[in-house]
Design an enzyme around this catalytic site. Structure first.
Site, PDB file in Angstrom:
ATOM      1  N   ASN A   1       0.880  -1.159   0.000  1.00 41.28           N
ATOM      2  CA  ASN A   1       0.000   0.000   0.000  1.00 41.28           C
ATOM      3  C   ASN A   1       0.923   1.215   0.000  1.00 41.28           C
ATOM      4  O   ASN A   1       1.448   1.621   1.038  1.00 41.28           O
ATOM      5  CB  ASN A   1      -0.914  -0.010   1.225  1.00 41.28           C
ATOM      6  CG  ASN A   1      -2.010  -1.040   1.108  1.00 41.28           C
ATOM      7  OD1 ASN A   1      -2.980  -0.839   0.386  1.00 41.28           O
ATOM      8  ND2 ASN A   1      -1.834  -2.159   1.802  1.00 41.28           N
ATOM      9  N   GLU A   2       1.127   1.767  -1.181  1.00 39.91           N
ATOM     10  CA  GLU A   2       2.107   2.816  -1.383  1.00 39.91           C
ATOM     11  C   GLU A   2       1.614   4.161  -0.862  1.00 39.91           C
ATOM     12  O   GLU A   2       0.414   4.337  -0.598  1.00 39.91           O
ATOM     13  CB  GLU A   2       2.443   2.922  -2.876  1.00 39.91           C
ATOM     14  CG  GLU A   2       2.920   1.632  -3.513  1.00 39.91           C
ATOM     15  CD  GLU A   2       4.332   1.241  -3.089  1.00 39.91           C
ATOM     16  OE1 GLU A   2       4.854   1.803  -2.121  1.00 39.91           O
ATOM     17  OE2 GLU A   2       4.915   0.351  -3.734  1.00 39.91           O
ATOM     18  N   PRO A   3       2.520   5.141  -0.698  1.00 34.70           N
ATOM     19  CA  PRO A   3       2.084   6.490  -0.316  1.00 34.70           C
ATOM     20  C   PRO A   3       0.957   6.978  -1.211  1.00 34.70           C
ATOM     21  O   PRO A   3       1.003   6.841  -2.438  1.00 34.70           O
ATOM     22  CB  PRO A   3       3.362   7.323  -0.515  1.00 34.70           C
ATOM     23  CG  PRO A   3       4.475   6.353  -0.242  1.00 34.70           C
ATOM     24  CD  PRO A   3       3.992   5.041  -0.802  1.00 34.70           C
TER      25      PRO A   3
ATOM     26  N   SER B   1      -2.155   5.751  -0.653  1.00 41.20           N
ATOM     27  CA  SER B   1      -3.222   4.769  -0.437  1.00 41.20           C
ATOM     28  C   SER B   1      -4.223   5.315   0.569  1.00 41.20           C
ATOM     29  O   SER B   1      -3.851   5.956   1.552  1.00 41.20           O
ATOM     30  CB  SER B   1      -2.634   3.447   0.063  1.00 41.20           C
ATOM     31  OG  SER B   1      -1.804   2.855  -0.918  1.00 41.20           O
TER      32      SER B   1
ATOM     33  N   SER C   1       9.834   1.030  -3.916  1.00 41.95           N
ATOM     34  CA  SER C   1       9.389  -0.353  -3.718  1.00 41.95           C
ATOM     35  C   SER C   1       9.823  -1.234  -4.888  1.00 41.95           C
ATOM     36  O   SER C   1      10.210  -2.392  -4.706  1.00 41.95           O
ATOM     37  CB  SER C   1       7.866  -0.404  -3.577  1.00 41.95           C
ATOM     38  OG  SER C   1       7.434   0.332  -2.463  1.00 41.95           O
TER      39      SER C   1
END
Length: 663
Positions: free
Chosen positions: A183-185, A187, A202
């Site tokens: 869940n990347e920045p 999200s 990532s």
């Protein structure tokens, strides 16, 4: 044989009162800036065992009532030690996983139908294949599904989680940007299982699994924030100082989708489990004077005063009583009597770490020098985990030692063969083929056949394929040649250039074998041969499973065996730890720093550039776009700037070292 001595290195000697408070009141005082319950352990093994015991207890409790235990698990290196502890419980204590259901937190996308490198496969290799879990109870996003079916597939994944009664325990790692389960920045709090584009950081981290950035999938099907927060219990786990910055932001910062891990602050039963290295930037560890009364020692005093200098932008000798009082350091005034006394003490301590004679200055008073004057000249062994770490980490110091007539040996511990790109092999094959055509009068068919065989393998090589032993040998020879060229450039005779080729490394994969007795004996044999007065060893301990750490453990284990055997050469030997291109020692820990002139820095750059295969084409440059020589120079200049800003001598660059005292 002790094979994990590096994990016992605690440079700051953090007082247990800061991470293991005696009562609830002390804990509430220490943790008042922390918004997530955080357990700090002295080693990652201790923390991993605690989580494994908690998971095992939950499984057993569920078994007693005939219910399933539902786990959501992550891949990567972080949970490896937890899985190892659970496997041990299964084999030695009879812990059964028959009632366990596992959901894979994420899967890379897109994957080929025959892909070897997947998160599910990694989970199986690390854990699931070693216990008695029912394969039908293992669920994972499908990284091979058609793109137009992903939405429906994700909805079915969410539905399956609900059908089994929800997740009991979720085990999370954390990325360097605060991403959890990819869940990347950016999200959202209400996100569920979905396809997400990997952030560049990532993506670079994942490239370690796939053998290069260009081979790594750009997306992942990941369990969403809302789904994770529906778990009954969550563990957020991190080991090593490379995670220290993001742990501080996640634990002490405000809730924000910029750092998805901060969403865990809204969960009622989340625990952060970290080792001391990962806890390094938390206020109670890094700046304990801001939350409690301190047990002051020389290093903590140095750390506090350097922090104060940086906070108010003053050199050490200009700090005043008012500066100390206004910034929470009045205890130091009581301890030293005045700002002047404290300033002079720390200024002198730091000044004495600076030396242009890393091997000791002959015929000089060495009372306040970091290295002793005698014996002179010294026999020196520099251990280099890969064939370029020596020049990247301490190239300037090596040149000083050689110029000052010390007998310098460089021991390259691994071949470094997996860090050579296939195009480098092709380039050398072209040379060999051309050489044979011109000079090989006999037209050796064996050589020609081998050339054709290797070219054909590389042409047909697919993602995830392991190089043949011949290809790995050529890649190792490429790196040997570069290392020899760098040694010659630094005036080190080739008979003092040692290639140890430690067996643990030679898997052809990113994942290496455990450190073994044969590895240690190879290092020990070299030490017995040289009987050094100085040993330089890698001190990059950020990654508990990295090659540098294993190489350091190999050297420390060999030294420990020699110490047990009563080796006399150890009585007159000092061991210094250096760091690599990414990080420098904290100034409170530096015990020797070697100045580098502009000319020496240029020579260091040239020696790094001798390692041509590790420039732009190296598969594992990581998420830092700078080349190795640029990283190294920036780090060395940064150390010099820090000393300069504190009011000490001003130099172009500096290389720093910390002494290791055998346990």
């Amino acid at each position: 044989m002790k094979t994990n001595l590096s994990s016992q290195i605690t440079l700051n000697r953090v007082s247990p009162k800061y991470y293991r408070p005696e009562n609830a009141f002390e804990k509430s005082v220490l943790t008042r800036l922390e918004k997530l319950p955080t357990d700090i352990f002295e080693s990652f093994e201790e923390g991993a065992n605690k989580i494994a015991c908690d998971i095992a207890q939950t499984i057993r409790d569920k078994q007693k009532t005939g219910r399933n235990c539902v786990l959501a698990l992550t891949g990567g290196d972080t949970p490896r030690s937890i899985f190892q502890a659970l496997i041990k419980m299964h084999k030695e204590e009879g812990l059964s996983f028959q009632n366990v259901i596992v959901f894979n937190l994420y899967e890379y996308y897109p994957l080929a139908s025959d892909a070897i490198n997947s998160n599910l496969n990694e989970l199986k290799e690390m854990f699931l294949d070693h216990v008695d879990i029912n394969p039908a109870n293992i669920y994972s996003p499908n990284g091979t599904i058609e793109k137009d079916l992903i939405f429906e597939h994700c909805a079915q994944y969410e539905q399956k989680i609900q059908e089994v009664g929800g997740i009991d325990i979720t085990l999370l790692g954390i990325g360097r940007l605060g991403n959890i389960a990819f869940n990347e920045p950016g999200s959202r709090l209400n996100s569920t299982t979905r396809l997400i584009l990997l952030d560049s950081t990532s993506h670079d981290e994942a490239s370690k699994i796939f053998g290069g950035v260009e081979k790594t999938p750009i997306s992942s099907i990941t369990m969403g924030i809302e789904t994770i927060l529906d778990s009954s219990k969550i563990y957020l786990v991190a080991w090593g100082d490379e995670k220290a910055d993001i742990i501080k932001k996640s634990v002490e910062g405000e809730v924000s989708d910029v750092i998805p891990a901060t969403f865990l602050q809204t969960h009622s039963n989340t625990r952060v489990v970290i080792d001391l290295l990962a806890a390094d930037k938390l206020t109670r560890i890094k700046h304990p004077w801001l939350v409690t009364s301190c047990d002051w020692n020389d290093k903590l005093v140095r750390s506090a005063i350097v922090w104060l200098c940086q906070l108010i932008n003053k050199p050490i000798l200009k700090l005043t009583n008012k500066d100390y009082n206004e910034n929470g350091l009045s205890e130091l005034l009581a301890l030293y009597g005045s700002a002047y006394n404290a300033n002079i003490k720390i200024f002198n301590d730091l000044q004495r770490t600076i030396t242009g004679w890393p091997g000791g200055k002959p015929n000089a008073d060495d009372t306040y020098r970091p290295e002793r004057a005698k014996p002179y000249p010294k026999r020196v062994v520099v251990f280099s985990p890969h064939p370029d770490d020596d020049v990247i980490s301490m190239g300037g110091t090596i040149r000083r030692l050689v110029e000052q007539n010390h007998e310098v040996h460089v021991a390259y511990q691994t071949s470094g063969n997996i860090a050579v790109g296939d195009d480098e092999v092709v380039r050398f094959l072209h040379f060999i083929n051309g050489f044979n055509q011109i000079f090989n009068k006999s037209k050796d068919e064996v050589i020609n056949d081998k050339y054709k065989e290797i070219r054909e393998f590389l042409h047909n090589k697919k993602d995830g394929d392991i190089d043949t032993r011949d290809v790995l040998t050529i890649k190792g020879l490429i790196r040997r040649g570069e290392a020899r060229t760098a040694c010659t450039y630094n005036n080190i005779p080739l008979n003092r250039c040692h290639f140890l080729d430690l067996p643990f490394y030679e898997t052809g994969r990113i994942q290496k074998n455990p450190l073994g007795e044969k590895d240690v004996e190879i290092v020990r044999a070299l030490l017995q041969e040289v009987k050094p007065h100085q040993i330089f060893v890698a001190g990059d301990l950020a990654d508990p499973h990295g090659t540098h750490k294993v190489c350091t453990d190999t050297v420390l284990a060999a030294i420990d065996l020699e110490k047990q055997a009563g080796a006399k050469w150890l009585d007159d030997c000092r061991i210094w730890m250096y760091r690599g291109a990414w990080a420098e020692w904290e100034i409170e820990n530096i015990e020797m720093v070697v100045p580098i002139s502009p000319e020496e820095l240029r020579a260091k750059r040239n020696s790094i550039l001798k390692h041509q295969s590790q420039m732009e084409s190296a598969p594992f440059l990581g998420n830092d776009e700078r080349l190795f020589w640029q990283r190294s120079e920036d780090r060395n200049r940064g150390t010099a700037a820090l000393y300069d800003n504190l009011g000490l001598a001003s130099y172009e660059a500096m290389e720093a070292f910390v002494e290791y005292i055998p346990l």
